[in-house]
Motif scaffolding. Sequence first.
Motif, mmCIF file in Angstrom:
data_model
loop_
_atom_site.group_PDB
_atom_site.id
_atom_site.type_symbol
_atom_site.label_atom_id
_atom_site.label_comp_id
_atom_site.label_asym_id
_atom_site.label_seq_id
_atom_site.Cartn_x
_atom_site.Cartn_y
_atom_site.Cartn_z
ATOM 1 N N ALA A 56 0.807 -1.226 0.000
ATOM 2 C CA ALA A 56 0.000 0.000 0.000
ATOM 3 C C ALA A 56 0.837 1.272 0.000
ATOM 4 N N PRO A 57 1.862 1.407 0.872
ATOM 5 C CA PRO A 57 2.641 2.661 0.860
ATOM 6 C C PRO A 57 3.348 2.911 -0.473
ATOM 7 N N VAL A 58 3.814 1.845 -1.117
ATOM 8 C CA VAL A 58 4.492 2.014 -2.409
ATOM 9 C C VAL A 58 3.500 2.520 -3.448
ATOM 10 N N ILE A 59 2.327 1.888 -3.502
ATOM 11 C CA ILE A 59 1.314 2.275 -4.481
ATOM 12 C C ILE A 59 0.851 3.702 -4.235
ATOM 13 N N GLN A 60 0.603 4.043 -2.964
ATOM 14 C CA GLN A 60 0.168 5.410 -2.646
ATOM 15 C C GLN A 60 1.214 6.428 -3.054
ATOM 16 N N GLY A 61 2.491 6.099 -2.817
ATOM 17 C CA GLY A 61 3.558 7.038 -3.167
ATOM 18 C C GLY A 61 3.717 7.227 -4.654
ATOM 19 N N LEU A 62 3.543 6.150 -5.426
ATOM 20 C CA LEU A 62 3.670 6.253 -6.877
ATOM 21 C C LEU A 62 2.460 6.928 -7.508
ATOM 22 N N LEU A 63 1.311 6.872 -6.830
ATOM 23 C CA LEU A 63 0.089 7.470 -7.372
ATOM 24 C C LEU A 63 -0.186 8.842 -6.762
ATOM 25 N N PHE A 64 0.850 9.502 -6.297
ATOM 26 C CA PHE A 64 0.658 10.862 -5.793
ATOM 27 C C PHE A 64 0.569 11.803 -6.993
ATOM 28 N N PRO A 65 -0.514 12.612 -7.101
ATOM 29 C CA PRO A 65 -0.739 13.411 -8.313
ATOM 30 C C PRO A 65 0.374 14.382 -8.669
ATOM 31 N N ASP A 66 1.017 14.985 -7.661
ATOM 32 C CA ASP A 66 2.073 15.949 -7.950
ATOM 33 C C ASP A 66 3.375 15.198 -8.196
ATOM 34 N N PRO A 67 3.936 15.266 -9.402
ATOM 35 C CA PRO A 67 5.158 14.509 -9.695
ATOM 36 C C PRO A 67 6.338 14.922 -8.841
ATOM 37 N N ARG A 68 6.319 16.164 -8.323
ATOM 38 C CA ARG A 68 7.432 16.636 -7.502
ATOM 39 C C ARG A 68 7.459 15.936 -6.154
ATOM 40 N N GLU A 69 6.330 15.422 -5.710
ATOM 41 C CA GLU A 69 6.268 14.753 -4.410
ATOM 42 C C GLU A 69 5.973 13.261 -4.551
ATOM 43 N N ARG A 70 5.972 12.787 -5.758
ATOM 44 C CA ARG A 70 5.781 11.354 -6.021
ATOM 45 C C ARG A 70 7.044 10.604 -5.586
ATOM 46 N N LEU A 71 6.897 9.343 -5.255
ATOM 47 C CA LEU A 71 8.055 8.535 -4.902
ATOM 48 C C LEU A 71 9.082 8.552 -6.031
ATOM 49 N N ASP A 72 10.340 8.730 -5.695
ATOM 50 C CA ASP A 72 11.385 8.592 -6.704
ATOM 51 C C ASP A 72 11.732 7.115 -6.848
ATOM 52 N N ALA A 73 12.442 6.792 -7.889
ATOM 53 C CA ALA A 73 12.707 5.398 -8.227
ATOM 54 C C ALA A 73 13.521 4.681 -7.151
ATOM 55 N N ALA A 74 14.518 5.359 -6.583
ATOM 56 C CA ALA A 74 15.385 4.710 -5.593
ATOM 57 C C ALA A 74 14.598 4.326 -4.347
ATOM 58 N N THR A 75 13.762 5.240 -3.855
ATOM 59 C CA THR A 75 12.982 4.948 -2.658
ATOM 60 C C THR A 75 11.936 3.876 -2.943
ATOM 61 N N ALA A 76 11.307 3.951 -4.108
ATOM 62 C CA ALA A 76 10.325 2.927 -4.468
ATOM 63 C C ALA A 76 10.972 1.554 -4.524
ATOM 64 N N GLU A 77 12.180 1.484 -5.081
ATOM 65 C CA GLU A 77 12.872 0.205 -5.141
ATOM 66 C C GLU A 77 13.200 -0.308 -3.750
ATOM 67 N N ALA A 78 13.642 0.583 -2.878
ATOM 68 C CA ALA A 78 13.961 0.172 -1.516
ATOM 69 C C ALA A 78 12.724 -0.363 -0.803
ATOM 70 N N MET A 79 11.592 0.305 -0.997
ATOM 71 C CA MET A 79 10.357 -0.125 -0.329
ATOM 72 C C MET A 79 9.870 -1.463 -0.881
ATOM 73 N N LEU A 80 10.026 -1.681 -2.171
ATOM 74 C CA LEU A 80 9.634 -2.974 -2.748
ATOM 75 C C LEU A 80 10.525 -4.086 -2.209
ATOM 76 N N ARG A 81 11.802 -3.799 -2.081
ATOM 77 C CA ARG A 81 12.709 -4.801 -1.524
ATOM 78 C C ARG A 81 12.362 -5.082 -0.063
ATOM 79 N N GLU A 82 11.925 -4.062 0.638
ATOM 80 C CA GLU A 82 11.515 -4.247 2.030
ATOM 81 C C GLU A 82 10.307 -5.180 2.106
ATOM 82 N N VAL A 83 9.380 -5.022 1.179
ATOM 83 C CA VAL A 83 8.217 -5.907 1.124
ATOM 84 C C VAL A 83 8.649 -7.352 0.905
ATOM 85 N N LEU A 84 9.655 -7.531 0.042
ATOM 86 C CA LEU A 84 10.131 -8.876 -0.283
ATOM 87 C C LEU A 84 11.071 -9.437 0.777
ATOM 88 N N GLY A 85 11.487 -8.592 1.724
ATOM 89 C CA GLY A 85 12.422 -9.050 2.739
ATOM 90 C C GLY A 85 13.809 -9.262 2.197
#
Length: 628
Positions: A238-267
């Motif tokens: 949920a946090p990854v999806i919410q961050g990527l779907l933030f309407p303002d691109p300036r505050e949307r998740l950047d790629a590095a943080t999104a990757e880190a969060m996905l890896r966290e989900v996968l352990g």
Amino acid sequence: MIEGRYELLEPIGRGGMGEVWKAHDRRLRRFVAVKGLLDRNAMTAGTQAAAMQRARREAEAIAKIEHPNVVTVHDQVETDNQVWIVMKLLEARSLADLLRSERVLAIPRAADIGLQILQGLRAVHAASVVHRDVKPANVLVREDGTAILVDFGIATFEGAAQVTRSGSVIGTPPYLAPELFAPGSPGPTPASDLWALGVTLYEMAEGEAPFAGGEVWEVQENIRQSPDPVLRYAGPLAPVIQGLLFPDPRERLDAATAEAMLREVLGAPLARNATATGAATHALTAVSEPAPDPEPLGPPVAAPRAADGHQARRRKRPWLKAATAVVCVALLGTAGWLAAKGVSDDKTGTSGSTTAGSGGGSTGTEKWKATNPLLKIGVKDDQPGLSKYDRKTKTYAGYDIDLAYAIAGHLGYDRDEVAFTTVPTDYRSTALRTKGVDLVIASYSITPERKSASPGGDSVDFAGPYYEASRSFLVRQKSSKYTINDSSDLRRLGVEVCTARDSTYETELPKRGFTMTESQPNTYQDCLDQLLDVTSDVYAVASDDIILAGYEKANPGKVRRLENIQGAEGYGVAMRPGSPGLKTEVCSALRKILAGKVWEGLYEKNLSALMDNRTPPGRPDLTECEGY
């Protein structure tokens, strides 16, 4: 028949921007996918020339992308009224088909596919390309779980016109980011690709699109009215999806943080990859204005606003807490290690001591780590014994991996503060230049050409060598056409030899009279696949003896090594030029590893069985560490 070589057999896909055919490559005797970038039925005489020029430029840009999660491009061919891209033919089903049959995916599976798409996108963006059409239909999923991003038919560049003459954005409505419709929009950017990834992740987890609507205006109105889609099954995604779907691109998740969060989900052990909060989708280079895009989807729609009337960027960011937590975990891990520095690491036999090593002026291993809490290392994933990735355990193993951990320990890093990233042979220097990795430990041979690239090229600096490999060939165990006993037979018979693109063999072997395949793939594994294909004209693979020994051990009775030939490959730890502090620390670590019994232990554990249990070769001299 295209260019007398590619025989079109049957159409396997068609869209608004072109067509894809299954074809037979008569020269290399293999099946490929051939895509025409232009929809000739939509072309007029007035737009043909401009469209050809744009398609030509896009084809060249896409061909530069080399990544396991991006479709491999073999060739580009231009005919009178079409630009064709020849790609690897993939036996896989689309993610869209997978979702149609299964509706929703288990969260670990969705996170794994999402992570692979994201890694592919980062390579795409690093090549100055924006995909523009990320969606389940454009992601192929192989039986082994590998996800591959395909269909660059409407890919473009930052600075290129994003609208048609009628002022309408092209793309697939449910995946178009809201900023594309704002007045003065710069057009498609890496951030808009990340929005589309967020929509795709939502579909995998929830079984439906987050914003309904068949037309652009319907989708955009739903985003404006309900910017926070309900998440019922996403759980840790949920946090990854919410961050990527933030309407303002300036505050949307950047790629590095999104990757880190996905890896966290996968352990996964790379979960602390979120230490850099700046945008990791690399800045793109503007190019000349392309021809107007065909096929408008609808009129421009105003940028979404929150219910209180403020711009959407003022909306609360529910994902931010989770993203910040990932960063904090990394920082806490760093603090914990620094507090415990000096404690021996039983797994590597190294010490986390902060004492400066010989040959350099470092005042302590905290120097690089002080500003880089995570050590990012590029490695190979297809070299048994050296560096191999296990998809089931999602871990890397081998000599290079253990050496990387040993070096990291001397630099002050704990094992869970080391992030590994797969880097194909011809992407290693780019990964360093774009700061995707800090070091590359991937059987990277030290050559003068790599240390002094031409102006604008990707030169690298080396510490090492840490291993000296001999040059050799791998051939089929049995061949019905040729009798090959040694390397001289390869020369005499003129049989085709395959090697990895941008390897030292690509330029060295032709000078010695060997016949090379016309188009070299980007990995040795691809060469091995061709060698094992009895219908292929490839009869030998050229590489280092240690790499080929791993392939021989993994394919008993199918392939065999020939005797070694003249020349050696000194493997170095590569880094960006202009990093003397990091090089000093790495050289200090290598001196300690080579001086003690750690180096012999790494060889015995990973390589001795491949090399018939022979004793380790002589220790290499650290010629690239003189003065450090």
